[in-house]
Design a protein around this motif. Structure first.
Motif, mmCIF file in Angstrom:
data_model
loop_
_atom_site.group_PDB
_atom_site.id
_atom_site.type_symbol
_atom_site.label_atom_id
_atom_site.label_comp_id
_atom_site.label_asym_id
_atom_site.label_seq_id
_atom_site.Cartn_x
_atom_site.Cartn_y
_atom_site.Cartn_z
ATOM 1 N N ARG A 242 42.295 -28.445 99.264
ATOM 2 C CA ARG A 242 42.755 -27.057 99.103
ATOM 3 C C ARG A 242 42.192 -26.366 97.852
ATOM 4 N N GLU A 243 42.387 -26.989 96.704
ATOM 5 C CA GLU A 243 41.988 -26.310 95.466
ATOM 6 C C GLU A 243 40.480 -26.084 95.343
ATOM 7 N N PRO A 244 39.678 -27.146 95.541
ATOM 8 C CA PRO A 244 38.222 -26.898 95.437
ATOM 9 C C PRO A 244 37.726 -25.878 96.470
ATOM 10 N N LEU A 245 38.274 -25.912 97.670
ATOM 11 C CA LEU A 245 37.832 -24.964 98.710
ATOM 12 C C LEU A 245 38.250 -23.536 98.340
ATOM 13 N N LEU A 246 39.488 -23.427 97.831
ATOM 14 C CA LEU A 246 39.962 -22.100 97.402
ATOM 15 C C LEU A 246 39.055 -21.539 96.315
ATOM 16 N N ARG A 247 38.690 -22.397 95.348
ATOM 17 C CA ARG A 247 37.811 -21.952 94.264
ATOM 18 C C ARG A 247 36.485 -21.422 94.815
ATOM 19 N N GLU A 248 35.969 -22.181 95.781
ATOM 20 C CA GLU A 248 34.690 -21.788 96.385
ATOM 21 C C GLU A 248 34.822 -20.415 97.068
ATOM 22 N N ILE A 249 35.888 -20.268 97.842
ATOM 23 C CA ILE A 249 36.083 -19.010 98.586
ATOM 24 C C ILE A 249 36.288 -17.831 97.621
ATOM 25 N N ARG A 250 37.078 -18.055 96.581
ATOM 26 C CA ARG A 250 37.265 -16.997 95.565
ATOM 27 C C ARG A 250 35.919 -16.610 94.952
ATOM 28 N N GLY A 251 35.108 -17.638 94.713
ATOM 29 C CA GLY A 251 33.789 -17.389 94.126
ATOM 30 C C GLY A 251 32.900 -16.575 95.063
ATOM 31 N N ILE A 252 32.976 -16.902 96.365
ATOM 32 C CA ILE A 252 32.180 -16.141 97.344
ATOM 33 C C ILE A 252 32.648 -14.684 97.349
ATOM 34 N N GLN A 253 33.967 -14.518 97.307
ATOM 35 C CA GLN A 253 34.532 -13.160 97.318
ATOM 36 C C GLN A 253 34.105 -12.378 96.072
ATOM 37 N N ALA A 254 34.127 -13.074 94.929
ATOM 38 C CA ALA A 254 33.768 -12.404 93.670
ATOM 39 C C ALA A 254 32.287 -12.026 93.655
ATOM 40 N N GLY A 255 31.480 -12.806 94.403
ATOM 41 C CA GLY A 255 30.057 -12.483 94.481
ATOM 42 C C GLY A 255 29.323 -12.656 93.157
ATOM 43 N N ASP A 256 29.876 -13.483 92.277
ATOM 44 C CA ASP A 256 29.267 -13.661 90.955
ATOM 45 C C ASP A 256 28.527 -14.996 90.847
ATOM 46 N N GLY A 257 28.258 -15.615 91.998
ATOM 47 C CA GLY A 257 27.511 -16.868 91.983
ATOM 48 C C GLY A 257 28.382 -18.089 91.731
ATOM 49 N N SER A 258 29.695 -17.866 91.538
ATOM 50 C CA SER A 258 30.573 -19.006 91.262
ATOM 51 C C SER A 258 31.020 -19.701 92.558
ATOM 52 N N GLY A 259 30.643 -19.158 93.689
ATOM 53 C CA GLY A 259 30.961 -19.800 94.967
ATOM 54 C C GLY A 259 29.727 -19.809 95.853
ATOM 55 N N GLU A 260 29.606 -20.844 96.691
ATOM 56 C CA GLU A 260 28.439 -20.970 97.564
ATOM 57 C C GLU A 260 28.915 -21.124 98.995
ATOM 58 N N VAL A 261 28.396 -20.297 99.907
ATOM 59 C CA VAL A 261 28.769 -20.413 101.310
ATOM 60 C C VAL A 261 28.452 -21.817 101.821
ATOM 61 N N SER A 262 27.269 -22.307 101.492
ATOM 62 C CA SER A 262 26.874 -23.614 102.027
ATOM 63 C C SER A 262 27.796 -24.729 101.527
ATOM 64 N N ARG A 263 28.229 -24.642 100.271
ATOM 65 C CA ARG A 263 29.149 -25.670 99.757
ATOM 66 C C ARG A 263 30.506 -25.587 100.466
ATOM 67 N N ALA A 264 31.019 -24.365 100.628
ATOM 68 C CA ALA A 264 32.312 -24.199 101.301
ATOM 69 C C ALA A 264 32.234 -24.750 102.728
ATOM 70 N N ILE A 265 31.149 -24.412 103.406
ATOM 71 C CA ILE A 265 30.986 -24.856 104.791
ATOM 72 C C ILE A 265 30.923 -26.379 104.861
ATOM 73 N N GLU A 266 30.220 -26.974 103.923
ATOM 74 C CA GLU A 266 30.109 -28.437 103.906
ATOM 75 C C GLU A 266 31.489 -29.084 103.758
#
Lengths: 324, 324
Positions: free
Chosen positions: A250-274
Motif C-alpha cells: 500500500r504505502e510504496p504504491l501510494l507514494r508512486e501514484i502521488r508522485g505520478i499525480q504530482a508530475g515532478d518525477g517522484s513517481g514512475e508509471v512503469s514502477r507503479a505498474i510493475e
C-alpha cells in the motif's frame, strides 16, 4: 484476433451492418464524414452490433429492423470514444491516430456530437418509444460514468463498489441494452429480453475489468495504444484498488501514484505498474471477472438452446480469455 | 430586458417549465447537477420554450405534454452552448462564468453530453416517433453547422449564401422546430405546423443576424460577454462579409483580419470592428434581418387571429429591435 473469427454465421449480416454504419455518416459535410469515417474505420470489435443481431435471433429476426438498433449502438459507442480521446489526451486508439490528434480537440468534440445525433436519427426510424427511452437512459448513465471517471482520477481512497458502479455506467449498460434491444426489436418475450440484458450486463462488467487488466499487461502493438494509459491519467482501476489493499504494498504504491499525480518525477508509471503486476491484485481482479462471466452464463442457461445461445457463450468465454 | 416582460399571459406556465428544467437535471450526480444547474441558471431568454408553448396554443394546449418538448429544446440549446464555450474558449456568457472557465474543458464537454442525453430522455416521454425524428434531424444539422463554423474561421472568401446556410443550421432550425413541435404536440393541423415552422425559421435567421451585429456594437455589460468575440476567433459574420464587398474597405479590412489571424500584433480587433461599424455592411445586414422578419410576419398572417399569434408578432418585432 477479431471476434468475428469465432463464428461465420453472422458474417453476411455483419458485413451489411458495416456498410450501413459507413452510410449512416456519409454525405452531410465533407469534414464530418471524413472524421467520422476515420473513427469508424479505425476498427473495433463491433461487439455491440453482434450482440444486437444475436439478441434478435431469440425473436423474429429481421435484419432490416435490427440495423436501426445495431448501427446506432455502435455509433453511440464510437461517439463516446472520440469524446474520451479528447479527455484522455490520447494520440492513438486501436493502433490508429485519434481524431483529436489527426485534427484537433474541437473537431473531435463536434464529431462526437454529430455521431450521437446520427445515432438518434437511425433509431428514430424504428418508431418505437420504449427502445428510444431505454437508449436515452443508457446515454444519461454513460455520461454520468464518464464524469465520475474524471472526478475519481487519482482517488486512491475510492471503494471497489465505486469502481464497479462506474464501469457499470461507462461500459456494461450499453452492452446490456445491445442484447436486450436486439431481442425487443424482434418481439421476443419480456422474460427473454430481461435474461439477455442480464447476460450483457455481466459480460460487460467482465469485459471492462479485462480491459483494465490489459492496460497493465498489454504492449502498444497488442492493445493499440500505449500501455499504462490508465495509470498515467490517474484512472484507478480494479487491480490497482486490490493492490492497494495489500498491507506491504500500500504505502510504496501510494507514494508512486502521488508522485505520478504530482508530475515532478517522484513517481514512475512503469514502477507503479510493475508493483501491481506482481501483486495479488491481478488474481483478485481476474477472479471477479470470472464471477461476472459465470453469472452471464447462468442467465444464458435459462434461454432455449440455439445456435445464438451458443454464440453468446463463445463470446463470454472469449471476453474472459483476452490474452496478456 | 427579458422577453417575458412583453407578455404576462405565459408567466405561470413558463415558471412551471423553468422548474421542470431544473428538475430534469437534478439528482443523478452531484458534479453534473451542479455544472448543469450553473449553466441553466446563468439565464437566457428561454426563447425556445416560449415558442413551444405559443405553438401549442394553435392546437389543444396541454402543458403536461408541451413540457416534454419545451424542456428538451432548452436543454439541447444549453448543451450546444456549453460545447460552444469549449470551442470558443469563452470565459463568460450571459455575464456569468462559463462551465469551462469555472471547472474545465473536460467537465464542460461531459456536461454537454449529459444534458443532451437528458433532453432525449425527456422527449421520449411523449412516445411520438415523428417528433423524435424531427428533433434528431435538427441535432444533426446543428452539429454540422458547428463544424462548418470551425471550418470557416477566418475564411474571408466565403459567400453570403454560405453564411446563411450556416446560421440556418446553427440557429434557425432549432427555433423553427420549437414552434412546429409545440403545435404538433398539440395536434394542430399540418398546415398550421408548417406555417409556424416557417415563422420560426425566419425569426431564427433574423435573430442570429442581430446577434452577430450585437457582437460588433454591444458592451460587455449589454451582451454578457466581451464584444468582438466573433472577430477575435475568426467567425466571419454577415456585416463583415458585406463590409468586405466595399471596394475601398476590402483591402485594409482584409489586412486587419489577416493580422488578427496571424496573432503577431499586425491586426487589431478594435480597428477591424471600427471599420465594419462605420461601413455600409451594417445597414445591409440590418436590411436582410428586416426581410427575414417580414417573411416571418407573412407566415403568421396566414394563421387564425389569436392572442398567441399576436404574441408571436411581438416576439418578431422584439428580436429585430435589439438595441445597440
Amino acid at each position: 484476433m477479431k471476434l468475428l473469427d469465432i463464428f461465420g454465421a453472422l458474417k453476411k449480416d455483419m458485413d451489411y451492418i458495416e456498410r450501413q454504419l459507413y452510410r449512416s455518416i456519409d454525405g452531410d459535410d465533407e469534414l464530418l464524414s471524413e472524421t467520422s469515417l476515420h473513427l469508424l474505420k479505425a476498427g473495433g470489435k463491433r461487439l455491440r452490433p453482434i450482440f444486437v443481431l444475436l439478441g434478435g435471433k431469440f425473436g423474429n429476426y429481421d435484419l432490416q429492423k435490427l440495423q436501426y438498433i445495431a448501427v446506432p449502438l455502435e455509433l453511440i459507442h464510437s461517439a463516446s470514444l472520440v469524446h474520451d480521446d479528447v479527455i484522455d489526451d490520447a494520440d492513438t486508439r486501436r493502433g490508429k491516430a485519434t481524431v483529436k490528434s489527426k485534427w484537433d480537440n474541437r473537431i473531435a468534440m463536434y464529431t462526437g456530437d454529430y455521431i450521437y445525433a446520427k445515432a438518434l436519427m437511425q433509431v428514430s426510424e424504428l418508431g418505437n418509444p420504449y427502445i428510444h427511452r431505454i437508449l436515452a437512459k443508457a446515454m444519461v448513465q454513460m455520461s454520468i460514468g464518464e464524469m465520475e471517471q474524471i472526478r475519481d482520477f487519482f482517488n486512491t481512497e475510492q471503494s471497489v463498489r465505486n469502481y464497479l458502479l462506474r464501469i457499470r455506467r461507462k461500459t456494461a449498460l450499453l452492452i446490456a441494452i445491445s442484447c436486450q434491444l436486439g431481442a425487443m426489436a424482434a418481439d421476443a418475450p419480456d422474460k427473454v429480453n430481461a435474461l439477455l440484458y442480464r447476460y450483457g450486463y455481466n459480460v460487460g462488467m467482465a469485459f471492462q475489468i479485462r480491459d483494465d487488466l490489459l492496460d497493465l499487461f498489454g504492449t502498444e502493438k497488442s492493445i493499440g495504444k500505449p500501455p499504462g494509459s490508465d495509470m498515467r491519467q490517474g484512472n484507478i482501476t480494479l487491480p490497482v484498488l486490490f493492490a492497494l489493499q495489500e498491507p506491504g504494498l500500500r504505502e510504496p504504491l501510494l507514494r508512486e501514484i502521488r508522485g505520478i499525480q504530482a508530475g515532478d518525477g517522484s513517481g514512475e508509471v512503469s514502477r507503479a505498474i510493475e508493483m501491481i503486476r506482481t501483486s495479488p491484485g491481478i488474481g483478485k481482479a481476474e477472479e471477479l471477472a470470472d464471477r461476472f462471466i459465470a453469472k452471464a452464463l447462468e442467465a444464458l442457461q435459462q434461454l432455449p438452446v440455439s445456435a445464438a445461445r451458443s454464440h453468446l457463450e463463445d463470446i463470454a468465454e472469449f471476453v474472459n480469455k483476452r490474452s496478456y
